[in-house]
Write a protein that holds these residues in place. Structure first.
Motif, PDB file in Angstrom:
ATOM      1  N   LEU A 175       0.816  -1.225   0.000  1.00  0.00           N
ATOM      2  CA  LEU A 175       0.000   0.000   0.000  1.00  0.00           C
ATOM      3  C   LEU A 175       0.845   1.269   0.000  1.00  0.00           C
ATOM      4  O   LEU A 175       0.602   2.182  -0.795  1.00  0.00           O
ATOM      5  N   GLN A 176       1.823   1.355   0.895  1.00  0.00           N
ATOM      6  CA  GLN A 176       2.634   2.574   0.946  1.00  0.00           C
ATOM      7  C   GLN A 176       3.444   2.757  -0.327  1.00  0.00           C
ATOM      8  O   GLN A 176       3.562   3.872  -0.841  1.00  0.00           O
ATOM      9  N   SER A 177       3.993   1.664  -0.845  1.00  0.00           N
ATOM     10  CA  SER A 177       4.773   1.765  -2.085  1.00  0.00           C
ATOM     11  C   SER A 177       3.888   2.184  -3.248  1.00  0.00           C
ATOM     12  O   SER A 177       4.311   2.965  -4.114  1.00  0.00           O
ATOM     13  N   VAL A 189       2.987   7.996   3.413  1.00  0.00           N
ATOM     14  CA  VAL A 189       3.147   7.449   4.765  1.00  0.00           C
ATOM     15  C   VAL A 189       1.910   7.752   5.608  1.00  0.00           C
ATOM     16  O   VAL A 189       1.398   6.884   6.335  1.00  0.00           O
ATOM     17  N   GLY A 190       1.407   8.991   5.518  1.00  0.00           N
ATOM     18  CA  GLY A 190       0.236   9.386   6.291  1.00  0.00           C
ATOM     19  C   GLY A 190      -1.008   8.616   5.910  1.00  0.00           C
ATOM     20  O   GLY A 190      -1.745   8.124   6.784  1.00  0.00           O
ATOM     21  N   LEU A 191      -1.263   8.474   4.621  1.00  0.00           N
ATOM     22  CA  LEU A 191      -2.452   7.752   4.160  1.00  0.00           C
ATOM     23  C   LEU A 191      -2.395   6.278   4.547  1.00  0.00           C
ATOM     24  O   LEU A 191      -3.392   5.690   4.975  1.00  0.00           O
ATOM     25  N   THR A 192      -1.208   5.678   4.425  1.00  0.00           N
ATOM     26  CA  THR A 192      -1.064   4.272   4.797  1.00  0.00           C
ATOM     27  C   THR A 192      -1.302   4.080   6.284  1.00  0.00           C
ATOM     28  O   THR A 192      -1.932   3.108   6.710  1.00  0.00           O
ATOM     29  N   GLY A 193      -0.810   5.020   7.095  1.00  0.00           N
ATOM     30  CA  GLY A 193      -1.032   4.943   8.534  1.00  0.00           C
ATOM     31  C   GLY A 193      -2.509   4.995   8.878  1.00  0.00           C
ATOM     32  O   GLY A 193      -2.978   4.270   9.760  1.00  0.00           O
ATOM     33  N   LEU A 194      -3.260   5.843   8.176  1.00  0.00           N
ATOM     34  CA  LEU A 194      -4.697   5.954   8.421  1.00  0.00           C
ATOM     35  C   LEU A 194      -5.421   4.662   8.038  1.00  0.00           C
ATOM     36  O   LEU A 194      -6.312   4.197   8.759  1.00  0.00           O
ATOM     37  N   VAL A 195      -5.062   4.087   6.898  1.00  0.00           N
ATOM     38  CA  VAL A 195      -5.674   2.822   6.476  1.00  0.00           C
ATOM     39  C   VAL A 195      -5.328   1.718   7.473  1.00  0.00           C
ATOM     40  O   VAL A 195      -6.186   0.917   7.865  1.00  0.00           O
ATOM     41  N   PHE A 196      -4.079   1.700   7.908  1.00  0.00           N
ATOM     42  CA  PHE A 196      -3.620   0.701   8.874  1.00  0.00           C
ATOM     43  C   PHE A 196      -4.431   0.780  10.168  1.00  0.00           C
ATOM     44  O   PHE A 196      -4.849  -0.236  10.724  1.00  0.00           O
ATOM     45  N   GLY A 197      -4.670   1.991  10.639  1.00  0.00           N
ATOM     46  CA  GLY A 197      -5.462   2.168  11.847  1.00  0.00           C
ATOM     47  C   GLY A 197      -6.908   1.760  11.653  1.00  0.00           C
ATOM     48  O   GLY A 197      -7.502   1.072  12.503  1.00  0.00           O
ATOM     49  N   ALA A 198      -7.507   2.160  10.529  1.00  0.00           N
ATOM     50  CA  ALA A 198      -8.915   1.871  10.272  1.00  0.00           C
ATOM     51  C   ALA A 198      -9.178   0.373  10.171  1.00  0.00           C
ATOM     52  O   ALA A 198     -10.210  -0.125  10.655  1.00  0.00           O
ATOM     53  N   PHE A 226       6.161   3.067  11.691  1.00  0.00           N
ATOM     54  CA  PHE A 226       6.702   1.992  10.865  1.00  0.00           C
ATOM     55  C   PHE A 226       6.907   2.455   9.416  1.00  0.00           C
ATOM     56  O   PHE A 226       7.893   2.092   8.768  1.00  0.00           O
ATOM     57  N   GLY A 227       5.956   3.258   8.923  1.00  0.00           N
ATOM     58  CA  GLY A 227       6.088   3.773   7.564  1.00  0.00           C
ATOM     59  C   GLY A 227       7.284   4.688   7.414  1.00  0.00           C
ATOM     60  O   GLY A 227       7.979   4.675   6.384  1.00  0.00           O
ATOM     61  N   THR A 228       7.552   5.490   8.429  1.00  0.00           N
ATOM     62  CA  THR A 228       8.715   6.377   8.405  1.00  0.00           C
ATOM     63  C   THR A 228      10.011   5.574   8.416  1.00  0.00           C
ATOM     64  O   THR A 228      10.957   5.868   7.670  1.00  0.00           O
ATOM     65  N   LEU A 229      10.052   4.531   9.252  1.00  0.00           N
ATOM     66  CA  LEU A 229      11.244   3.680   9.303  1.00  0.00           C
ATOM     67  C   LEU A 229      11.473   2.975   7.964  1.00  0.00           C
ATOM     68  O   LEU A 229      12.620   2.786   7.542  1.00  0.00           O
ATOM     69  N   TYR A 230      10.385   2.596   7.318  1.00  0.00           N
ATOM     70  CA  TYR A 230      10.491   1.954   6.002  1.00  0.00           C
ATOM     71  C   TYR A 230      11.179   2.883   5.006  1.00  0.00           C
ATOM     72  O   TYR A 230      12.080   2.458   4.262  1.00  0.00           O
ATOM     73  N   GLU A 231      10.796   4.141   5.012  1.00  0.00           N
ATOM     74  CA  GLU A 231      11.382   5.093   4.077  1.00  0.00           C
ATOM     75  C   GLU A 231      12.820   5.446   4.449  1.00  0.00           C
ATOM     76  O   GLU A 231      13.685   5.565   3.580  1.00  0.00           O
ATOM     77  N   LEU A 232      13.086   5.603   5.738  1.00  0.00           N
ATOM     78  CA  LEU A 232      14.429   5.998   6.164  1.00  0.00           C
ATOM     79  C   LEU A 232      15.448   4.871   5.982  1.00  0.00           C
ATOM     80  O   LEU A 232      16.593   5.108   5.590  1.00  0.00           O
ATOM     81  N   SER A 233      15.031   3.647   6.267  1.00  0.00           N
ATOM     82  CA  SER A 233      15.950   2.510   6.154  1.00  0.00           C
ATOM     83  C   SER A 233      16.070   2.001   4.726  1.00  0.00           C
ATOM     84  O   SER A 233      17.096   1.424   4.352  1.00  0.00           O
ATOM     85  N   GLY A 234      15.006   2.193   3.941  1.00  0.00           N
ATOM     86  CA  GLY A 234      15.038   1.761   2.554  1.00  0.00           C
ATOM     87  C   GLY A 234      14.840   0.273   2.354  1.00  0.00           C
ATOM     88  O   GLY A 234      15.112  -0.254   1.271  1.00  0.00           O
ATOM     89  N   THR A 235      14.362  -0.426   3.379  1.00  0.00           N
ATOM     90  CA  THR A 235      14.116  -1.853   3.238  1.00  0.00           C
ATOM     91  C   THR A 235      12.923  -2.266   4.086  1.00  0.00           C
ATOM     92  O   THR A 235      12.745  -1.782   5.215  1.00  0.00           O
TER      93      THR A 235
END
Length: 259
Positions: A175-177, A189-198, A226-235
């Motif tokens: 979803l985030q990708s 990242v924000g939209l994915t977080g909202l879907v994840f919560g819902a 988690f979405g932020t870590l995904y982008e910062l770590s790149g994996t």
């Protein structure tokens, strides 16, 4: 550029964004409902075979939900998108690679950071009325585990091997990708977080609306993290392992408290 052309471009951009969000919502819901259907079917078959106990049912439900619901939906999207499974595309799209020493540092610090984020969120909630002082409602899995402590121990390997990797594969990996292809990274990242919560609403449904709101806010905040870590770590490996370790730690602390 004429105002008509600008309006046309804005309209096309909004339409493209709306389609991306709608697709991701549909994928998230498909993952949830297919997981629930598979879990219900697995528990039903176990019951018919005479293996219906709280522990066995929990294994069947968790395996079915994460493998079929999360993993199956993610794999289906990747196959449909490329008209067949394209391994090179999947690895690149999901950003999967062998962990290195930096990734291990990300995982350790990220796990500590997850609990810092959780504590910080609760402190903010305590300052907000009418939510002040609310600790949220308990996840249905944790609630069942407090009654049958063996389920909490069982939840540790399931969290590490299934829940963390499965949910991150679907929500961050797919979803985030996908949203990132249409929106800026911060918005994705924000939209994915909202879907994840819902999507987690059913497991927190309770009698106190304020407690449910607080709980969904917790899940959404962690999803953003988690979405932020995904982008910062790149994996994808980093948020998947942190998510699994975070859930496993919650199960362990509950077991030590309620066993």
């Amino acid at each position: 550029m004429s105002s008509r052309r600008r309006s046309s471009r804005v309209g096309a951009r909004l339409k493209r964004g709306g389609r991306a969000v709608g697709l991701c919502l549909a994928i998230g819901l498909l993952g949830y409902f297919s997981g629930m259907a598979a879990g219900t079917g697995a528990v039903g078959h176990l019951s018919v075979l005479g293996y219906s106990t709280e522990t066995v049912d929990e294994i069947g439900l968790s395996v079915a939900f994460n493998v079929v619901g999360a993993g199956g939906t993610a794999l289906s999207y990747l196959i449909i998108r490329r008209n067949g499974f394209d391994r090179a595309f999947a690895v690149d799209f999901l950003r999967i690679r062998r962990p290195n020493w930096w990734d291990l540092a990300w995982i350790f610090l990220g796990l500590v950071g997850a609990f810092v984020v959780l504590v910080g969120y609760q402190q903010i909630v305590d300052l907000i009325e009418p939510l002040g002082g609310s600790e949220g409602t308990t996840h249905s899995g944790i609630e069942a585990g407090r009654e049958y402590p063996a389920l909490l121990l069982l939840g540790i390997p399931l969290a590490l091997l299934l829940t963390g990797p499965g949910e991150e594969l679907l929500f961050r990996g797919v979803l985030q990708s996908r949203l990132k292809e249409t929106f800026p990274t911060v918005v994705a990242v924000g939209l994915t977080g909202l879907v994840f919560g819902a999507i987690h609403l059913p497991v927190y449904a309770g009698t106190e609306p304020s407690a449910v709101i607080v709980s969904l806010g917790t899940v959404t905040t962690l999803g953003l993290y988690f979405g932020t870590l995904y982008e910062l770590s790149g994996t994808l490996v980093v948020p998947a392992l942190i998510h699994g370790c975070f859930n496993a730690t919650v199960y362990l602390t509950n077991y030590l408290t309620y066993a």
